[in-house]
Each structure stands twice: as C-alpha cells, then as structure tokens.
Enzyme design. Structure first.
Site, PDB file in Angstrom:
ATOM      1  N   ASP A  56       0.834  -1.223   0.000  1.00 59.34           N
ATOM      2  CA  ASP A  56       0.000   0.000   0.000  1.00 59.34           C
ATOM      3  C   ASP A  56       0.858   1.258   0.000  1.00 59.34           C
ATOM      4  O   ASP A  56       0.523   2.238  -0.655  1.00 59.34           O
ATOM      5  CB  ASP A  56      -1.022  -0.007   1.154  1.00 59.34           C
ATOM      6  CG  ASP A  56      -0.415   0.002   2.550  1.00 59.34           C
ATOM      7  OD1 ASP A  56       0.779  -0.361   2.705  1.00 59.34           O
ATOM      8  OD2 ASP A  56      -1.141   0.355   3.507  1.00 59.34           O
ATOM      9  N   GLY A 159      -1.436  -4.430  18.481  1.00 63.23           N
ATOM     10  CA  GLY A 159      -0.221  -5.098  17.996  1.00 63.23           C
ATOM     11  C   GLY A 159      -0.536  -6.409  17.318  1.00 63.23           C
ATOM     12  O   GLY A 159       0.300  -7.290  17.202  1.00 63.23           O
ATOM     13  N   GLY A 161      -2.024  -6.824  14.147  1.00 65.15           N
ATOM     14  CA  GLY A 161      -2.137  -6.819  12.689  1.00 65.15           C
ATOM     15  C   GLY A 161      -3.548  -6.563  12.191  1.00 65.15           C
ATOM     16  O   GLY A 161      -3.831  -6.710  11.011  1.00 65.15           O
ATOM     17  N   SER A 163      -4.969  -3.682  12.848  1.00 63.38           N
ATOM     18  CA  SER A 163      -5.007  -2.243  12.731  1.00 63.38           C
ATOM     19  C   SER A 163      -5.812  -1.511  13.779  1.00 63.38           C
ATOM     20  O   SER A 163      -6.688  -0.708  13.483  1.00 63.38           O
ATOM     21  CB  SER A 163      -5.509  -1.867  11.356  1.00 63.38           C
ATOM     22  OG  SER A 163      -4.619  -0.934  10.894  1.00 63.38           O
ATOM     23  N   SER A 164      -5.478  -1.785  15.018  1.00 62.64           N
ATOM     24  CA  SER A 164      -6.099  -1.065  16.120  1.00 62.64           C
ATOM     25  C   SER A 164      -5.726   0.411  16.045  1.00 62.64           C
ATOM     26  O   SER A 164      -6.540   1.280  16.355  1.00 62.64           O
ATOM     27  CB  SER A 164      -5.620  -1.648  17.448  1.00 62.64           C
ATOM     28  OG  SER A 164      -4.209  -1.678  17.484  1.00 62.64           O
ATOM     29  N   ASP A 209      -5.289   0.674   5.869  1.00 62.74           N
ATOM     30  CA  ASP A 209      -6.077   0.440   7.081  1.00 62.74           C
ATOM     31  C   ASP A 209      -7.129   1.515   7.293  1.00 62.74           C
ATOM     32  O   ASP A 209      -8.276   1.227   7.619  1.00 62.74           O
ATOM     33  CB  ASP A 209      -5.160   0.399   8.305  1.00 62.74           C
ATOM     34  CG  ASP A 209      -4.021  -0.563   8.104  1.00 62.74           C
ATOM     35  OD1 ASP A 209      -4.112  -1.373   7.180  1.00 62.74           O
ATOM     36  OD2 ASP A 209      -3.050  -0.487   8.860  1.00 62.74           O
ATOM     37  N   LYS A 258       5.244  -2.339  16.287  1.00 65.67           N
ATOM     38  CA  LYS A 258       5.793  -1.614  15.148  1.00 65.67           C
ATOM     39  C   LYS A 258       6.595  -0.390  15.569  1.00 65.67           C
ATOM     40  O   LYS A 258       7.580  -0.021  14.944  1.00 65.67           O
ATOM     41  CB  LYS A 258       4.667  -1.202  14.210  1.00 65.67           C
ATOM     42  CG  LYS A 258       5.140  -1.348  12.796  1.00 65.67           C
ATOM     43  CD  LYS A 258       4.149  -0.949  11.736  1.00 65.67           C
ATOM     44  CE  LYS A 258       2.900  -1.750  11.685  1.00 65.67           C
ATOM     45  NZ  LYS A 258       1.758  -1.007  12.163  1.00 65.67           N
ATOM     46  N   TYR A 266       9.498  -2.289   9.745  1.00 68.60           N
ATOM     47  CA  TYR A 266       8.529  -1.611   8.873  1.00 68.60           C
ATOM     48  C   TYR A 266       9.132  -0.408   8.125  1.00 68.60           C
ATOM     49  O   TYR A 266       9.080  -0.333   6.888  1.00 68.60           O
ATOM     50  CB  TYR A 266       7.310  -1.168   9.691  1.00 68.60           C
ATOM     51  CG  TYR A 266       6.147  -0.762   8.819  1.00 68.60           C
ATOM     52  CD1 TYR A 266       5.230  -1.698   8.367  1.00 68.60           C
ATOM     53  CD2 TYR A 266       5.979   0.563   8.424  1.00 68.60           C
ATOM     54  CE1 TYR A 266       4.168  -1.333   7.550  1.00 68.60           C
ATOM     55  CE2 TYR A 266       4.921   0.940   7.608  1.00 68.60           C
ATOM     56  CZ  TYR A 266       4.023  -0.014   7.180  1.00 68.60           C
ATOM     57  OH  TYR A 266       2.981   0.357   6.369  1.00 68.60           O
TER      58      TYR A 266
HETATM   59  P1  NG1 Z   1      -0.846  -3.149  10.568  1.00 69.99           P
HETATM   60  O1  NG1 Z   1       0.263  -4.020  10.971  1.00 69.99           O
HETATM   61  O2  NG1 Z   1      -2.142  -3.870  10.566  1.00 69.99           O
HETATM   62  O3  NG1 Z   1      -0.914  -1.886  11.364  1.00 69.99           O
HETATM   63  C1  NG1 Z   1       0.580  -2.082   8.537  1.00 69.99           C
HETATM   64  C2  NG1 Z   1       0.279  -0.733   7.919  1.00 69.99           C
HETATM   65  C3  NG1 Z   1      -0.453  -0.855   6.570  1.00 69.99           C
HETATM   66  C4  NG1 Z   1       0.261  -1.825   5.662  1.00 69.99           C
HETATM   67  C5  NG1 Z   1       0.535  -3.147   6.402  1.00 69.99           C
HETATM   68  C6  NG1 Z   1       1.325  -4.115   5.570  1.00 69.99           C
HETATM   69  C7  NG1 Z   1      -0.243   0.698   9.865  1.00 69.99           C
HETATM   70  C8  NG1 Z   1      -1.309   1.483  10.568  1.00 69.99           C
HETATM   71  N1  NG1 Z   1      -0.598   0.059   8.782  1.00 69.99           N
HETATM   72  O4  NG1 Z   1      -0.608  -2.697   9.003  1.00 69.99           O
HETATM   73  O5  NG1 Z   1      -0.569   0.421   5.967  1.00 69.99           O
HETATM   74  O6  NG1 Z   1       1.432  -1.277   5.124  1.00 69.99           O
HETATM   75  O7  NG1 Z   1       1.235  -2.921   7.608  1.00 69.99           O
HETATM   76  O8  NG1 Z   1       0.640  -4.466   4.427  1.00 69.99           O
HETATM   77  O9  NG1 Z   1       0.897   0.684  10.287  1.00 69.99           O
HETATM   78 MG    MG Z   2      -1.049  -0.378  13.508  1.00 66.12          MG
END
Ligand code: NG1
Ligand code: MG
Length: 518
Positions: A56, A159, A161, A163-164, A209, A258, A266
């Site tokens: 993305d 944490g 995945g 997207s909280s 997200d 993250k 990341y």
């Molecule tokens: P998560 O780990 O669900 O937060 C993150 C990024 C996304 C995307 C994915 C990998 C945030 C809020 N979102 O998702 O934009 O890059 O990793 O596909 O960090």
């Molecule tokens: Mg996140």
C-alpha cells in the site's frame, strides 16, 4: 460525495446484541468519570487484509475488509480548552492536556510514547483540515478547537495486525470533527487526512487500514486503490456452493510492536522499496515523482507508471483493467530480475547502492536516510522489489478470480486457486520481504494441513494475526487443530475468554460512523 453514516442505535453491527453490554459499560464509565452524559460517539473498525501486504505504501491496490471489532469514543464537547482522555481498559492510563489558546496546532513529543499520542496525531490532521476547509469555525486559526472529554472502548487486539491504531485514529478524527461542528464528514476527506495521521508518531504507514476502516460495508470486501486516486470500492465476494467460504482470523499472540522495531522492520521496508524504485528508474534514465513517505524518492508504482508512460510512451493505466495491470506487473518482475547481478541480489551495502545510483554516499544519506531513521548493514533491494511486484500480481489475480467466478462454477477449483494465491503471498512475505516470524509460519502450516485452502499473515507481520481461507464445513477441524497444535503448546494457561478472542470468524462490517445519543 458520500459521507459517513449517522446511527441512533447499534443496528450497524451484524450482532448488535453482543455489543450492548459493551456500550452500557462505556456510557456508565463516562458518566462516572465526567459527571455528565456523552452527546455522541465516534466509531471506526479494525480490518483484516485478505491479500496485498507491504504494497500500500507503494500505491499498489490491496483487498482488505472491515471487521466487527472496533474502537468507540464516547464524547462530550466543552468550552474550555482541555482534552481529557480515558479508557474502559485500565491499561490505558488517563491523559489530559490543554489546547494552545492562540489557536495553533499542537505538536507531539515522539520520544515519549503513549496511547494519547495517537489522539494527538488525530488532532493535528483534524485541525489542519478544519483550517483548510472550515476556517470560519476557528476564526481563521486564531480560535482554539473545542475542549473534549472522551472515554474510549476498543476490542481490536493491539499489535495484532488488525489495525487497532488506524481504528483508533479514524474514530478520534470523527470525534474531533463532530465536536467542532462538522456533522457531515465525507469518506473521501476522512480517508485522505487519516492516512497520514500515524506519520506524526513516526510510523510510515500506507493508507490501506484507514481506507478500509472508513469505507467498510456489511457483506462486502474492499478494493483499495491509490492511483489515480485514493478510494475504497466495496464489492461482494463471490459465494461458494455447496460449501460456504469463510475467513478465519487468528492471533498468534506474539505482539508486533511496530513502534519499537520500526527502524529495522517496517520503516526499513519503506526505505528499501524507495531505493529500489530509484535504482530501477536510474537504469531507464527516468525521473520519478517523489511520492514515497521519504518525499525525496519515488515508489515502485511511480516507477511502473513512469516506465510505461515516459519510456514506452503508452497511455496511463486506469487501475481497473486487470488484464493490462497483470501484463505491466509481469514486465516489472522481469525488470527487477535483470537490474541486479547475482551478487547484488544477495543485498547491497550503502556504497553499492550509491554506486548504482551514481551518487556519493553522502548524497545517498541525504535522500534516503534523513527523513526516516533506519538501521541496516545491507538493504535487500532486489528481494523487496520482487515481493512488491509479485504481491500486486497476486492482488490482480485474486480480483480476476473473483470477477470471473460464476455461481454455477465449481467452487473447489475457485477455493483452491484463491488459497494458492494466499499461500504464495505468505511465502513471499517470508522469503522476499522477511516480514514473517516462526509463529506465523507455524500457524499457517497447521491450518493448511487441516483444511484451510490458504493462510497468511495479515497486516505488517513479524507477529500479529493471520487470515485463513476455509469453509463452514471445514472450519471446526481447522480451529481444533490450531487449538491443539498451536495455542495449547505455546500458551497452555490461556483462559477460555482469551482463546475465544484469539480465534474469530470474520464477516465484513460497517465502516466509520457516528452514533447520535441526543
Ligand atoms: P498493521 O500491521 O495492521 O498496522 C501495517 C500498515 C499498513 C500496511 C501493512 C502491511 C499501519 C497502521 N498500517 O498494518 O498500511 O502497510 O502494515 O501491508 O501501520
Ligand atoms: Mg497499527
């Protein structure tokens, strides 16, 4: 322009009954805390990504869906300039702060990490938006925003995945805009401003997200497109017969923090992919739009588009024609293969990367290492490009499969092809993007060996959650295998409630909304 819906009850949930107690608790906690009733609630859901990981932020489309788990903020606006944040979960200690009386936008101390910082991110983007679009509400910037009392309740695992953080930021932005007099919030604006919110705490997220959280609809998955413009397009996933398809979402219970690992995980991917795009552009003498989060380098999507438009002089791709998209992405994979020597495919040092770009190591640092702090010995530039292009190809192939599947078709063939794409995605995340983990691999292997057609990590990876493709009939066997072979083995003392929360069958849910309490 579509705006986010306003509800007067909980009818937006598939299972309203299950949420009633939660809301009752939230309202009574608010009253106890502030001695007044909240006037409305801002709400936004978590999401599961079906396919399309770590692409993305390169502006390649992804296929997520919003989930029933969400973040809800009960709100009361005030005429003082104080913001008080409370949470039904005791782990999130109350925070309060004053809004600048001169009407200026607050700033964040990135070194002091707290949940309140995510609210501050939301405040920054919402305030800037008000200044841009509704300056009269704040007298051109001389008047501060309204004070707020808030109590949050969230059931998106953190944490995990799912997207909280995005659900929290979007719900907060909705709350802030409504408090300051904006009742009709356009989905397009809400997505656009929320996409960059977390950048203010130093996480260089893409926009999947937030877009999924805003645009979610019951019974529908989403195609999130970034080019030619950012939009969520809800669509119905084909149904399968006689065995009805379901998505199972399970949490490895290994948290992916993250924020703490950004410099080596990341954020490093964001930088490696920007380097990849510039190396590819160099080979064809192209100058890319500086559209990555670094702002001083391009993205792999920008390379693909520029290559076709400027180098091959072909018309731009509208992002919808899947056949053209597949053709172009396959060409990108070939280019990635031929741009690096076998030796370079292992990984590149700073000197090697600078040499390929024909710049000094000092210039390299200025372009790639200043805006986003990262740590590395070598950058695996070839591997990241290969992951991104092949992953986008899988997104397009999934879309093609969805669009071509007819109710009369053999479901087994469809499910096997779909599952294979999910498994290939996981393999690529593991081998080329190095964003998997032993626990993620273990969970995926168990479910695939026990009746899932495909399984993969969803979200950033390095822990967190997985998504499994299975059917209603096969589900019990997959679940019991995961309980027996994964959860009992690694977490023997897990309570029944925690186990239930870790394994959920997810239906696509309603996106961001306001709940009116007046
Ligand atoms: P998560 O780990 O669900 O937060 C993150 C990024 C996304 C995307 C994915 C990998 C945030 C809020 N979102 O998702 O934009 O890059 O990793 O596909 O960090
Ligand atoms: Mg996140």
């Amino acid at each position: 322009m579509a705006t986010i819906p306003i509800y007067h009850d909980l009818s937006f949930y598939t299972d309203a009954e299950r949420n009633k107690a939660r809301y009752k608790n939230l309202l009574s906690k608010f009253k106890k805390e502030f001695n007044v009733d909240p006037t409305f609630m801002g709400r936004s859901p978590g999401r599961v990504n079906i396919i399309g990981e770590h692409i993305d932020y390169n502006y390649f489309s992804v296929l997520p869906m919003a989930m029933e788990v969400d973040v809800v903020a009960a709100v009361h606006g005030t005429d003082d300039q104080k913001v008080i944040l409370t949470n039904t979960n005791q782990e999130f200690v109350s925070e309060q702060f004053e809004l600048p009386a001169d009407g200026s936008v607050i700033s964040i101390n990135k070194n002091h990490h707290s949940w309140g910082n995510y609210f501050r991110c939301s405040l920054i983007v919402a305030h800037n938006f008000i200044l841009e679009k509704y300056p009269n509400l704040v007298e051109g910037g001389s008047k501060p925003l309204k004070g707020m009392r808030l109590t949050y309740d969230g059931n998106v695992p953190t944490g995990g995945g799912l997207s909280s953080s995005a659900a929290f930021c979007v719900a907060s932005i909705v709350a802030i805009l409504k408090t300051n007099g904006i009742d009709s919030i356009s989905k397009e604006d809400l997505t656009r401003i929320s996409v960059v919110s977390e950048h203010y705490v130093g996480v260089n997220t893409g926009g999947m997200d937030q877009c999924a959280s805003v645009y979610g609809e019951r019974e529908k998955a989403l195609l999130v497109q970034f080019r030619p413009k950012l939009v969520g397009i809800p669509f119905k996933i084909p149904s399968t017969k006689p065995e009805e398809m379901v998505f199972l979402v399970t949490n490895t219970l290994v948290q992916a923090n993250k924020h703490e690992t950004a410099a080596t995980n990341y954020n490093l991917r964001v930088v490696e992919m920007a380097v990849a795009s510039e190396i590819l552009a160099k080979k064809y003498g192209l100058s890319l739009m500086k559209d990555s989060n670094l702002k001083t380098a391009g993205t792999l999507r920008s390379f693909m588009d520029t290559y076709y438009e400027q180098y091959l002089r072909q018309p731009p791709w509208d992002g919808n024609d899947v056949v053209i998209g597949i053709e172009r992405t396959q060409e990108m994979l070939k280019i990635a293969e031929t741009t690096f020597s076998e030796e370079e495919k292992v990984g590149l040092t700073t000197e090697q990367m600078a040499k390929k770009l024909e710049i000094s190591t000092k210039q390299f640092a200025e372009v790639f290492l200043t805006a986003i702090p990262v740590r590395y010995d070598i950058m695996r530039v070839y591997q990241r490009a290969k992951h991104v292009f092949s992953e986008f190809l899988r997104v397009l192939e999934t879309l093609k499969l969805f669009r071509e599947h007819k109710p009369s078709d053999n479901s087994e063939t469809f499910l096997m092809a779909f599952g294979r794409l999910m498994n290939d995605s996981q393999r690529s995340a593991n081998i080329y993007n190095n964003s998997s983990s032993p626990n993620l691999e273990e969970v995926c292997a168990i479910s695939v060996a026990n009746g899932a057609y495909g399984a993969r990590a969803t979200g950033a990876g390095w822990g967190g959650s997985t998504v499994h493709l299975t059917t209603v009939q096969k589900l019990p066997k997959v679940v019991s295998a995961l309980k027996g072979q994964y959860y009992n083995k690694h977490f023997p003392n897990l309570s029944q409630a925690d186990l239930d929360a870790a394994i959920v069958v997810s239906k696509p849910a309603t996106g961001s909304c306001l709940v009116d309490l007046s």
